[in-house]
Design an enzyme around this catalytic site. Sequence first.
Site, short mmCIF file in Angstrom:
data_model
loop_
_atom_site.label_atom_id
_atom_site.label_comp_id
_atom_site.label_asym_id
_atom_site.label_seq_id
_atom_site.Cartn_x
_atom_site.Cartn_y
_atom_site.Cartn_z
N GLU A 129 -23.49 14.88 5.54
CA GLU A 129 -23.35 13.60 4.85
C GLU A 129 -22.09 13.58 3.98
O GLU A 129 -21.32 12.61 4.01
CB GLU A 129 -24.59 13.33 3.97
CG GLU A 129 -24.49 11.98 3.27
CD GLU A 129 -25.66 11.70 2.32
OE1 GLU A 129 -26.64 11.11 2.78
OE2 GLU A 129 -25.57 12.08 1.13
N ARG A 147 3.92 -11.23 -4.42
CA ARG A 147 3.84 -11.72 -5.80
C ARG A 147 5.22 -11.60 -6.49
O ARG A 147 5.80 -10.51 -6.53
CB ARG A 147 2.81 -10.88 -6.55
CG ARG A 147 2.73 -11.14 -8.04
CD ARG A 147 2.11 -12.47 -8.35
NE ARG A 147 1.94 -12.67 -9.79
CZ ARG A 147 1.74 -13.84 -10.35
NH1 ARG A 147 1.66 -14.94 -9.60
NH2 ARG A 147 1.59 -13.94 -11.65
N GLN A 170 9.58 -0.19 -10.22
CA GLN A 170 9.18 1.18 -9.83
C GLN A 170 7.81 1.59 -10.36
O GLN A 170 7.15 2.46 -9.80
CB GLN A 170 10.24 2.18 -10.26
CG GLN A 170 11.49 2.04 -9.40
CD GLN A 170 12.58 3.03 -9.77
OE1 GLN A 170 12.45 3.79 -10.72
NE2 GLN A 170 13.67 2.99 -9.02
#
Length: 372
Positions: free
Chosen positions: A235, A261, A272
């Site tokens: 799992e 944007r 940066q």
Amino acid sequence: MSAPDPDAILYESPIHERGRRLGSELAATFALADHRFFRALASWEPLHPILNGAIGDPEATMDGLVGLGEGCPDGGMLLSFGAHAFAVAGAVARFASETVRDTFLPQLASGGMIGAFAATEAEAGSDVMAMKMRYAETRRGYVLTGAKTWISNATQADLFVVFATKDPRLHSRGISAFLVERSTPGLAVEAIPVPGHSGSSLGTVTFSDVHVGPESLLGRVNAGAQVFRHSIIQERILLSAFLTGSVRRALMRSIAHASNRQQFGAPISGNQYVSGRIVDIYRRYAATRLLLQHTIGRLHLGIATEADASLVKLECSEAAVASNLDAFRIDGAKGLESAGREGLIDVLSSITYSGTSDLQKVIIAASLGLQS
Ligand SMILES: Cc1cc2nc3c(=O)[nH]c(=O)nc-3n(C[C@H](O)[C@H](O)[C@H](O)COP(=O)(O)OP(=O)(O)OC[C@H]3O[C@@H](n4cnc5c(N)ncnc54)[C@H](O)[C@@H]3O)c2cc1C
């Protein structure tokens, strides 16, 4: 349409792409990991080996699961599938008697039955082997008494893999694993309402003098810790692939948002601080993918250890959380909308379910010979 370039930095294989599309379709179609959801997922051929308790081609397994994790923003649904397929089907395939396996595994594999893996108790979380739920032998099998909590799939499950102790003082040496049908008298389920995890049914399962036959025992008497270990290794490793998919999802949407944007007259990607965050998401994606490749390869060979599983789970869950928080920052105020849509709480809970990040470190430290 031209074929994707395998040398491109963000190359996705055809199986990854199919997984991504399927994950996205499932999240759009289903609100809950119910029988219809499990049937739809179980019909995808790359998942068939896992649903039958085996690990197929490691590269295809990884790509398919990472693709699903990228496409499906509902981490709860994927966790539900993981508990069902990686833990329950894995335990039934490996530890059930031939008759029980032949009765239940095909139904689990087809999604006709849903499985839940019930180990945690209110007072036994990280220290799960300190469980108090009891089993006693009877003339006709066993009787189980106690309660399990925080169980994924609880309200939807037809079949429970449940762990109980003969005597809590024996700790891991007294634990046995049982397969219990939901319809068994004395078994009751209560949902736990939580924010997030809308696609997964979390609940408490109570066993009040639940009588089961000898065939319900998985593996040997008092060897339940072995069943738990087998299931949890599988799992932790395979759920990690969904989490790497979530890192890639954060990467792709951050690249798109930062490129579109505009602030200060230019795309925010030119800043940066922003591009550095995106590089951080990318490096987490690239690094966890490599670790997954290595670890799923070991799982396929049957040599994956508990420490292997803990390392990949630790890295992938922490990478998913950090990357989704980076994407949240890059989204600005729109992050409030995307946090819900992108299942931020579901991502956060990945550092808790299937063992907390601290617990994974405890296991790794022990494998390094460091005693706590
Ligand atoms: C969404 C979700 C789904 C889940 N699904 C299942 C399921 O299907 N089946 C199931 O059995 N359980 C399930 N769980 C339960 C999960 O396995 C437990 O929540 C987890 O093991 C932690 O246990 P706890 O919540 O009791 O925390 P605790 O064990 O109480 O831990 C609390 C804090 O203490 C820290 N801590 C505890 N012990 C140590 C230690 N020795 N060293 C360092 N730090 C330590 C932990 O890291 C954590 O920060 C699920 C949980 C969640 C959130």
